[in-house]
Write a protein that holds these residues in place. Structure first.
Motif, PDB file in Angstrom:
ATOM      1  N   LEU A  95       0.807  -1.147  -0.158  1.00  0.00           N
ATOM      2  CA  LEU A  95      -0.012   0.009   0.011  1.00  0.00           C
ATOM      3  C   LEU A  95       0.880   1.359  -0.011  1.00  0.00           C
ATOM      4  CD1 LEU A  95      -2.795  -0.910   2.356  1.00  0.00           C
ATOM      5  CD2 LEU A  95      -2.914  -0.829   0.126  1.00  0.00           C
ATOM      6  N   THR A  96       0.533   2.235  -0.889  1.00  0.00           N
ATOM      7  CA  THR A  96       1.130   3.577  -1.033  1.00  0.00           C
ATOM      8  C   THR A  96       0.122   4.589  -1.278  1.00  0.00           C
ATOM      9  OG1 THR A  96       3.017   4.781  -2.019  1.00  0.00           O
ATOM     10  CG2 THR A  96       1.836   3.047  -3.128  1.00  0.00           C
ATOM     11  N   HIS A  97       0.596   5.771  -0.895  1.00  0.00           N
ATOM     12  CA  HIS A  97      -0.240   7.061  -1.498  1.00  0.00           C
ATOM     13  C   HIS A  97      -0.046   7.727  -2.840  1.00  0.00           C
ATOM     14  CE1 HIS A  97      -2.774   7.125   2.435  1.00  0.00           C
ATOM     15  NE2 HIS A  97      -1.410   7.039   3.085  1.00  0.00           N
ATOM     16  N   ALA A  98       1.090   7.113  -3.386  1.00  0.00           N
ATOM     17  CA  ALA A  98       1.787   7.477  -4.474  1.00  0.00           C
ATOM     18  C   ALA A  98       0.550   7.814  -5.543  1.00  0.00           C
ATOM     19  CB  ALA A  98       2.599   6.617  -5.291  1.00  0.00           C
ATOM     20  N   GLY A  99       0.202   8.905  -6.241  1.00  0.00           N
ATOM     21  CA  GLY A  99      -0.941   9.158  -7.074  1.00  0.00           C
ATOM     22  C   GLY A  99      -1.924   9.523  -6.373  1.00  0.00           C
ATOM     23  N   ASP A 100      -2.325   9.329  -5.199  1.00  0.00           N
ATOM     24  CA  ASP A 100      -3.520   9.629  -4.497  1.00  0.00           C
ATOM     25  C   ASP A 100      -4.222  11.041  -4.615  1.00  0.00           C
ATOM     26  OD1 ASP A 100      -3.607   6.869  -3.745  1.00  0.00           O
ATOM     27  OD2 ASP A 100      -3.482   7.253  -1.584  1.00  0.00           O
ATOM     28  N   TYR A 101      -3.223  11.780  -4.693  1.00  0.00           N
ATOM     29  CA  TYR A 101      -3.368  13.511  -4.667  1.00  0.00           C
ATOM     30  C   TYR A 101      -3.088  14.201  -5.863  1.00  0.00           C
ATOM     31  CZ  TYR A 101      -3.951  12.047   0.288  1.00  0.00           C
ATOM     32  OH  TYR A 101      -4.232  11.384   1.476  1.00  0.00           O
ATOM     33  N   ALA A 102      -3.025  13.370  -7.013  1.00  0.00           N
ATOM     34  CA  ALA A 102      -2.718  13.803  -8.262  1.00  0.00           C
ATOM     35  C   ALA A 102      -3.402  15.068  -8.515  1.00  0.00           C
ATOM     36  CB  ALA A 102      -2.397  12.820  -9.266  1.00  0.00           C
ATOM     37  N   LYS A 103      -4.825  15.325  -8.135  1.00  0.00           N
ATOM     38  CA  LYS A 103      -5.723  16.135  -8.534  1.00  0.00           C
ATOM     39  C   LYS A 103      -5.635  17.215  -7.580  1.00  0.00           C
ATOM     40  CE  LYS A 103      -8.330  13.364 -11.780  1.00  0.00           C
ATOM     41  NZ  LYS A 103      -9.726  12.823 -11.905  1.00  0.00           N
ATOM     42  N   SER A 104      -5.012  17.031  -6.328  1.00  0.00           N
ATOM     43  CA  SER A 104      -5.106  18.190  -5.320  1.00  0.00           C
ATOM     44  C   SER A 104      -4.319  19.539  -5.648  1.00  0.00           C
ATOM     45  CB  SER A 104      -4.536  17.558  -3.961  1.00  0.00           C
ATOM     46  OG  SER A 104      -5.441  16.326  -3.587  1.00  0.00           O
ATOM     47  N   ARG A 105      -4.531  20.445  -5.152  1.00  0.00           N
ATOM     48  CA  ARG A 105      -3.594  21.562  -5.142  1.00  0.00           C
ATOM     49  C   ARG A 105      -2.583  21.521  -4.289  1.00  0.00           C
ATOM     50  NH1 ARG A 105      -8.318  25.943  -3.989  1.00  0.00           N
ATOM     51  NH2 ARG A 105      -6.400  27.196  -3.990  1.00  0.00           N
ATOM     52  N   ALA A 106      -1.467  22.358  -4.641  1.00  0.00           N
ATOM     53  CA  ALA A 106      -0.508  22.425  -3.539  1.00  0.00           C
ATOM     54  C   ALA A 106      -0.493  23.743  -2.719  1.00  0.00           C
ATOM     55  CB  ALA A 106       0.841  22.541  -4.545  1.00  0.00           C
ATOM     56  N   LEU A 107      -0.086  23.385  -1.650  1.00  0.00           N
ATOM     57  CA  LEU A 107       0.133  24.382  -0.523  1.00  0.00           C
ATOM     58  C   LEU A 107       1.272  24.209   0.402  1.00  0.00           C
ATOM     59  CD1 LEU A 107      -2.935  26.437   1.125  1.00  0.00           C
ATOM     60  CD2 LEU A 107      -1.091  25.474   2.679  1.00  0.00           C
ATOM     61  N   LYS A 108       1.900  25.399   0.563  1.00  0.00           N
ATOM     62  CA  LYS A 108       2.961  25.262   1.826  1.00  0.00           C
ATOM     63  C   LYS A 108       2.618  25.862   2.891  1.00  0.00           C
ATOM     64  CE  LYS A 108       8.128  25.519   1.559  1.00  0.00           C
ATOM     65  NZ  LYS A 108       8.206  23.967   1.257  1.00  0.00           N
ATOM     66  N   MET A 109       2.951  25.471   4.183  1.00  0.00           N
ATOM     67  CA  MET A 109       2.367  25.984   5.282  1.00  0.00           C
ATOM     68  C   MET A 109       3.370  25.564   6.502  1.00  0.00           C
ATOM     69  SD  MET A 109      -1.210  25.524   7.175  1.00  0.00           S
ATOM     70  CE  MET A 109      -1.752  26.111   8.820  1.00  0.00           C
ATOM     71  N   GLY A 110       3.949  26.359   7.341  1.00  0.00           N
ATOM     72  CA  GLY A 110       4.780  26.043   8.313  1.00  0.00           C
ATOM     73  C   GLY A 110       6.053  25.307   7.730  1.00  0.00           C
ATOM     74  N   GLY A 111       6.294  25.824   6.592  1.00  0.00           N
ATOM     75  CA  GLY A 111       7.862  24.915   5.969  1.00  0.00           C
ATOM     76  C   GLY A 111       7.530  23.516   5.410  1.00  0.00           C
ATOM     77  N   LEU A 112       6.393  23.078   5.417  1.00  0.00           N
ATOM     78  CA  LEU A 112       6.011  21.795   5.139  1.00  0.00           C
ATOM     79  C   LEU A 112       4.968  21.952   3.752  1.00  0.00           C
ATOM     80  CD1 LEU A 112       4.899  19.931   8.273  1.00  0.00           C
ATOM     81  CD2 LEU A 112       7.217  19.710   6.926  1.00  0.00           C
ATOM     82  N   ASP A 113       5.111  20.778   2.603  1.00  0.00           N
ATOM     83  CA  ASP A 113       4.491  20.908   1.699  1.00  0.00           C
ATOM     84  C   ASP A 113       3.091  20.022   1.676  1.00  0.00           C
ATOM     85  OD1 ASP A 113       6.099  22.351   0.004  1.00  0.00           O
ATOM     86  OD2 ASP A 113       7.631  20.598  -0.349  1.00  0.00           O
ATOM     87  N   PHE A 114       2.027  20.478   1.439  1.00  0.00           N
ATOM     88  CA  PHE A 114       0.620  19.752   1.564  1.00  0.00           C
ATOM     89  C   PHE A 114       0.003  19.605   0.303  1.00  0.00           C
ATOM     90  CE2 PHE A 114       1.486  21.449   5.879  1.00  0.00           C
ATOM     91  CZ  PHE A 114       1.120  20.306   6.744  1.00  0.00           C
ATOM     92  N   HIS A 115      -0.991  18.819   0.333  1.00  0.00           N
ATOM     93  CA  HIS A 115      -1.785  18.668  -0.887  1.00  0.00           C
ATOM     94  C   HIS A 115      -3.239  19.019  -0.413  1.00  0.00           C
ATOM     95  CE1 HIS A 115       0.810  15.977  -3.110  1.00  0.00           C
ATOM     96  NE2 HIS A 115       0.923  15.227  -1.953  1.00  0.00           N
ATOM     97  N   LEU A 116      -3.874  19.892  -1.186  1.00  0.00           N
ATOM     98  CA  LEU A 116      -5.126  20.823  -0.536  1.00  0.00           C
ATOM     99  C   LEU A 116      -6.249  20.394  -1.122  1.00  0.00           C
ATOM    100  CD1 LEU A 116      -6.686  23.085   0.902  1.00  0.00           C
ATOM    101  CD2 LEU A 116      -5.703  24.637  -0.964  1.00  0.00           C
TER     102      LEU A 116
END
Length: 202
Positions: A95-116
């Motif tokens: 199991l992996t999350h690879a590709g799970d958030y391909a359609k999500s937007r990118a957002l940086k917060m507190g020095g970390l990269d997030f899928h939005l």
């Protein structure tokens, strides 16, 4: 059988024999310390801590979930803060999350990269059985609070390593008039309400 009991049994067996992170999250007042990644999440001091759940989601993900809420004078939730850390259990190496958030937007917060991601939800939409949302609704009910008819949700997901088998999720929800997908003003309010500070790893 109570919801989540089978997951708790699986979790206990795994922790005893496989060296799980204990805990995945740690609460100190209005702050939640994350260990994967090393970070501190802060919610408004006025938010009430509703508690946590630790279980194996659907039998394959070790989850540690903590919930805070801001309410009105009648006990109706106005804002919800949901912090969750999870990792696929070792017995499911495929199991992996690879590709799970391909359609999500990118957002940086507190020095970390997030899928939005954002969405709207009506209270009449039943939470899936044994889901993390069901756990949140149970914590709200146990605190004698009520959810509004509609809420707007914002979810941030951080994948802390290259294996993409772990997640730190920050989920914010606020009372809304409809179940339409929220606009960026809700995202902005989430960023104003939640503080995040990443820390150097060990």
């Amino acid at each position: 059988m109570l919801p989540g009991v089978s997951g708790l049994v699986l979790l206990a067996a795994w922790v005893a024999g496989a060296g799980a992170v204990e805990p995945r999250l740690r609460v100190d007042g209005a702050s939640v310390e994350s260990f994967e990644p090393p970070a501190t999440v802060r919610v408004p001091a006025s938010a009430e801590y509703l508690g946590n759940r630790r279980w194996v989601l659907y039998g394959y993900a070790d989850c540690d979930l903590h919930v805070y809420a801001q309410k009105d004078a009648k006990g109706m939730v106005q804002r919800l803060y949901w912090i969750q850390s999870e990792a696929y259990i070792p017995s499911r190496p495929e199991l992996t999350h690879a590709g799970d958030y391909a359609k999500s937007r990118a957002l940086k917060m507190g020095g970390l990269d997030f899928h939005l991601d954002t969405w709207g939800r009506a209270l009449s939409d039943e939470a899936p059985a044994d889901s993390d949302l069901e756990q949140v609704e149970q914590l709200v009910a146990a605190a004698k609070l009520r959810l509004p008819q509609h809420m707007a949700f914002v979810r941030l997901v951080h994948l802390p390593d290259a294996a993409q088998r772990k997640e730190l999720m920050l989920i914010y929800a606020e009372r809304a008039d409809t179940d339409a997908a929220p606009d960026d003003s809700v995202v902005a309010r989430m960023q104003q309400a939640i503080g995040l500070e990443s820390r150097p790893g060990p």
